[in-house]
Write a protein that holds these residues in place. Structure first.
Motif, PDB file in Angstrom:
ATOM      1  N   GLU A  52       0.814  -1.220   0.000  1.00 11.69           N
ATOM      2  CA  GLU A  52       0.000   0.000   0.000  1.00 11.69           C
ATOM      3  C   GLU A  52       0.846   1.269   0.000  1.00 11.69           C
ATOM      4  O   GLU A  52       0.402   2.304  -0.458  1.00 11.69           O
ATOM      5  N   ARG A  53       2.029   1.192   0.588  1.00 13.86           N
ATOM      6  CA  ARG A  53       2.974   2.311   0.639  1.00 13.86           C
ATOM      7  C   ARG A  53       2.394   3.575   1.279  1.00 13.86           C
ATOM      8  O   ARG A  53       2.427   4.666   0.705  1.00 13.86           O
ATOM      9  N   VAL A  54       1.871   3.441   2.469  1.00  9.80           N
ATOM     10  CA  VAL A  54       1.345   4.589   3.216  1.00  9.80           C
ATOM     11  C   VAL A  54       2.464   5.124   4.098  1.00  9.80           C
ATOM     12  O   VAL A  54       2.967   4.426   4.966  1.00  9.80           O
ATOM     13  N   THR A  55       2.845   6.385   3.870  1.00 11.58           N
ATOM     14  CA  THR A  55       3.896   7.003   4.675  1.00 11.58           C
ATOM     15  C   THR A  55       3.313   8.142   5.505  1.00 11.58           C
ATOM     16  O   THR A  55       2.214   8.635   5.223  1.00 11.58           O
ATOM     17  N   LEU A  56       4.069   8.556   6.482  1.00 12.29           N
ATOM     18  CA  LEU A  56       3.655   9.681   7.315  1.00 12.29           C
ATOM     19  C   LEU A  56       3.514  10.951   6.487  1.00 12.29           C
ATOM     20  O   LEU A  56       2.544  11.701   6.638  1.00 12.29           O
ATOM     21  N   ALA A  57       4.445  11.177   5.584  1.00  9.99           N
ATOM     22  CA  ALA A  57       4.382  12.373   4.726  1.00  9.99           C
ATOM     23  C   ALA A  57       3.142  12.340   3.832  1.00  9.99           C
ATOM     24  O   ALA A  57       2.485  13.371   3.630  1.00  9.99           O
ATOM     25  N   ALA A  58       2.821  11.171   3.308  1.00 10.93           N
ATOM     26  CA  ALA A  58       1.637  11.053   2.451  1.00 10.93           C
ATOM     27  C   ALA A  58       0.365  11.315   3.251  1.00 10.93           C
ATOM     28  O   ALA A  58      -0.550  11.999   2.774  1.00 10.93           O
ATOM     29  N   LEU A  59       0.303  10.783   4.475  1.00 10.33           N
ATOM     30  CA  LEU A  59      -0.865  11.029   5.323  1.00 10.33           C
ATOM     31  C   LEU A  59      -1.015  12.510   5.643  1.00 10.33           C
ATOM     32  O   LEU A  59      -2.119  13.045   5.639  1.00 10.33           O
TER      33      LEU A  59
END
Length: 174
Positions: A52-59
């Motif tokens: 899924e590649r969910v990062t803190l920056a993306a959130l």
């Protein structure tokens, strides 16, 4: 100690890959091999998060896009509803230590929690918003992020407490 150290390296490499938002690649097979028997649910969660590649920056970026929608500014309401809401907000009774439920203040707290990396707390705060349904996609991705970090914590703990099968069975005689 070599097996324990190797397990820790695999767990840390997986955390670093998830934090950077890159695929796990060869780490998937290493995670399955090393922790699949003892932590199958955690490994499945980590592998799914790697895809899924969910990062803190993306959130954080995604939240900034939806934040204006979460703050009800009254543009879509008629004048009577806006007036009633304004009058009901003149006096608010709550405990002194209870956080404010005003959308602007909740959104500010969510931003602060995201900036501090506390996505679980940001999820708690988002549930205080009357328009929280507008953040359903963000909430799902944030939950995935939190679940992956919790799974990584379990794998790291398993690596630390893993029995040392390369240790001598009996202490050496003096």
């Amino acid at each position: 100690h070599a097996r324990r150290a190797e397990s820790m390296l695999i767990a840390f490499a997986a955390r670093r890959a998830l934090d950077r938002g890159v695929q796990l690649g060869y780490l998937e097979s290493l995670l399955r091999e090393r922790f699949g028997a003892s932590q199958p649910q955690a490994i499945a969660t980590i592998i799914m998060a790697g895809r899924e590649r969910v990062t803190l920056a993306a959130l954080a970026a995604e939240f900034e896009k939806i934040a204006p929608q979460l703050q009800d500014n009254g543009e879509s309401r008629d004048w009577w509803d806006a007036l009633k809401d304004e009058l009901s907000g003149l006096v608010i009774v709550r405990r002194g230590n209870a956080p404010s439920t005003r959308p602007n203040e909740v959104v500010a707290r969510i931003r602060a929690e995201i900036a501090n990396g506390n996505i679980a707390e940001a999820l708690t705060e988002i549930n205080r918003l009357p328009l929280q349904t507008k953040a359903a996609n963000w909430t799902a991705r944030a939950r995935s992020y939190v679940m992956a970090r919790n799974a990584l914590d379990r794998v790291e703990t398993a690596a630390l407490i893993e029995p040392m099968d390369d240790a001598p069975a009996t202490p050496p005689a003096n």
